[in-house]
Design an enzyme around this catalytic site. Structure first.
Site, PDB file in Angstrom:
ATOM      1  N   GLN A 232      -0.318   1.776   3.406  1.00  0.00           N
ATOM      2  CA  GLN A 232       0.303   3.005   3.892  1.00  0.00           C
ATOM      3  C   GLN A 232       1.103   2.739   5.167  1.00  0.00           C
ATOM      4  OE1 GLN A 232       0.407   5.857   2.382  1.00  0.00           O
ATOM      5  NE2 GLN A 232      -1.200   5.709   0.840  1.00  0.00           N
TER       6      GLN A 232
ATOM      7  N   ASP B  22      -4.093  -3.311 -10.040  1.00  0.00           N
ATOM      8  CA  ASP B  22      -2.782  -3.060  -9.451  1.00  0.00           C
ATOM      9  C   ASP B  22      -1.808  -4.042 -10.075  1.00  0.00           C
ATOM     10  OD1 ASP B  22      -1.834  -1.514  -6.653  1.00  0.00           O
ATOM     11  OD2 ASP B  22      -0.546  -3.178  -7.226  1.00  0.00           O
TER      12      ASP B  22
ATOM     13  N   ASP C 263      -3.978   6.749  -7.342  1.00  0.00           N
ATOM     14  CA  ASP C 263      -3.078   6.834  -6.184  1.00  0.00           C
ATOM     15  C   ASP C 263      -1.716   6.303  -6.620  1.00  0.00           C
ATOM     16  OD1 ASP C 263      -1.892   6.954  -3.726  1.00  0.00           O
ATOM     17  OD2 ASP C 263      -3.155   5.446  -2.759  1.00  0.00           O
TER      18      ASP C 263
ATOM     19  N   CYS D 197       1.647  11.292  -3.519  1.00  0.00           N
ATOM     20  CA  CYS D 197       2.691  11.194  -2.490  1.00  0.00           C
ATOM     21  C   CYS D 197       3.943  11.965  -2.890  1.00  0.00           C
ATOM     22  CB  CYS D 197       3.035   9.733  -2.202  1.00  0.00           C
ATOM     23  SG  CYS D 197       3.655   8.802  -3.615  1.00  0.00           S
TER      24      CYS D 197
END
Length: 501
Positions: free
Chosen positions: A309, A359, A407, A434
């Site tokens: 972040q 990921d 996320d 986001c």
């Protein structure tokens, strides 16, 4: 509906703010969007663009100011994006960001959206100098000066940022110094038309330790200690040697002047694309190959290209809210999709039976594995790949998650992942968003399988029209629809939007 002409000046009463932070008014039934205008303001506006159902305009004069209008502290913020809202007092920015969720939910209308609990936005005490990472394009002007900054919205005009008030001050000073050293040593700078050279400066600083890592993204080969990288297949011509980015002097000066710098890398990116990085990265200087950052109650290591972040202070808030929403129990088997370097998963690892994460970035997964080992978490497992491929494989091998954390990037959840979630449906789901628009769109599907207990917005990017949000969901006793199928359009789940009166 009235026709407006480009350049026409009209009086407007601003009624509300749109999802991009612009003021919205109605002029004889036609919507007009005006950047930098605030609700309750009476302005004179000039039409700049006409579409079929709306127009865009710019402020010519403010006849009546909002009581929440403030003077922006950063003199160049208007030049970068029309969605910056530094002209709005910070407490009202936080309320606006909760309203962004309302607008997105009203547009997409997921099941029960009117009853969702939207908690007040969690902001910062000091909402400046919060960006821990800098990613500036580099250009040489006709007079020989070297500048670094960001492109003006929708253009190829580079805005020189020598004192960006949302950037960490240390890395801002390093970027400025790099520009002066490029001038001093006459290093080649990338030009879209013909010149090969340095194209981007990337710098990241740990809030925990103050350590800094630098990446020079270059379209030309570099030389250091007599070696050329990437190594050429054949001997370089005289012209090619002239185009080399000679790193010896600039590297020596930087690391001597800024003791915070623990690593400097080069990334080779010769293609004419908008991608920031090329495929090859080489460490040039490494007092440490990673920087140590901290979040919640633990520290972790970050490789130069691993994602984290941009606002370290608010990352603590965001991840703390994600852990709170998950309400971890000792028998929980957690899947952490889009896990990055493992930050959210580590926050629950001590409290649950297992954490499985994935990921698509190999550097991030390498960091996640290394961090888990260093922290002593033997119940954490990480793989490189896409969630929609890996999760079904885990289920087939017998790993059944009771809780899922997602996320995703700004594009939201991939259709194939939505299919996976609605097919296997863990008891608890926490969605860290986001992008409120893609969140609301995904909730159209997820609300058929989960009850939405609340949405907590978190201000990760003060002075912009963006917000993060944490959604707490729990599996319905009976789903309201059959599992989503990726080959079907999401539109089949959508409900018509009511027109605003």
């Amino acid at each position: 509906m009235i026709n407006l002409k480009i350049g026409q000046k009209i009086p407007l009463n601003i009624e509300r703010m749109g999802i991009n932070g612009e003021g919205i008014a109605s002029y004889h039934g036609r919507l007009v969007f005006v950047p930098y205008a605030l609700p309750t303001e009476e302005i004179l506006a000039e039409i700049t663009e006409n579409a079929r159902n709306f127009s865009r305009a710019k402020v010519v004069k403010i006849n009546k100011k909002s009581k929440y209008r403030v003077k922006p502290e950063d003199r160049v913020y208007h030049e970068l994006s029309s969605s910056h809202i530094m002209h709005l007092a910070y407490p009202q920015q936080l309320e606006f960001k909760r309203d962004l969720l309302r607008q997105a939910l009203e547009k997409y209308r997921p099941t029960g959206w009117r009853k969702y609990e939207l908690l007040p936005t969690l902001g910062m005490e000091h909402p400046l100098r919060y960006r821990n990472k800098l990613q500036f394009q580099v250009r040489r002007l006709n007079n020989g000066d070297v500048i670094a900054g960001l492109y003006k919205e929708g253009t190829h005009h580079l805005v020189n940022l020598e004192n960006c008030l949302v950037q960490d001050e240390v890395i801002q000073n390093i970027a400025n110094r790099i520009c002066r050293l490029i001038e001093k040593y006459n290093l080649p700078v990338y030009d879209e038309r013909k010149v090969m050279g340095i194209r981007t400066i990337v710098a990241r600083r740990s809030q925990k330790t103050g350590e800094v890592q630098i990446i020079f993204v270059t379209s030309a080969r570099i030389s250091l200690d007599g070696q050329v990288w990437p190594a050429p297949r054949e001997e370089l011509s005289k012209r090619q040697r002239k185009d080399l980015v000679k790193m010896d002097d600039i590297l020596s000066d930087l690391t001597e002047e800024f003791q915070e710098i623990v690593s400097v890398s080069a990334n080779f990116h010769p293609k004419k694309t908008s991608e920031i990085y090329g495929d090859r990265t080489q460490m040039l200087f490494a007092e440490k190959e990673t920087i140590t950052e901290g979040v919640l109650d633990y520290d972790f290591e970050l490789s130069p290209r691993a994602f984290y972040q941009l606002n370290s202070e608010q990352a603590n808030v965001l991840y703390g809210e994600a852990v709170h929403a998950l309400n971890p129990k000792k028998d929980d088997r957690v899947i952490d999709a889009y896990c990055g370097v493992g930050t959210i998963g580590f926050g629950v690892a001590k409290k649950v039976k297992s954490v499985h994460g994935m990921d698509i970035t190999p550097e991030s997964i390498a960091d996640a594995k290394s961090n888990a080992k260093r922290l002593g978490f033997k119940n954490c497992h990480y793989e490189v790949g896409k969630a929609e491929r890996i999760i079904p494989n885990w289920y087939k091998s017998g790993h059944r998650a009771t809780a899922l954390i997602v996320d995703p990037p700004r594009t939201g959840l991939d259709d194939a992942l939505l299919e996976t979630i609605t097919t296997y449906t863990p008891e608890k789901l926490v969605y860290v968003s986001c992008n409120v628009s893609t969140l609301a769109k995904d909730l159209v599907i997820l609300s058929q399988f989960y009850s939405i207990e609340y949405i907590q917005s978190v201000d990760m990017f003060p002075h912009t029209a963006r917000t993060e949000a944490v959604v707490k969901m729990r599996k319905l006793a009976q789903p309201l629809a059959a599992p989503f199928r990726a080959e079907k359009s999401k539109a089949s789940y959508s409900k018509p939007r009511r027109k605003r009166k």
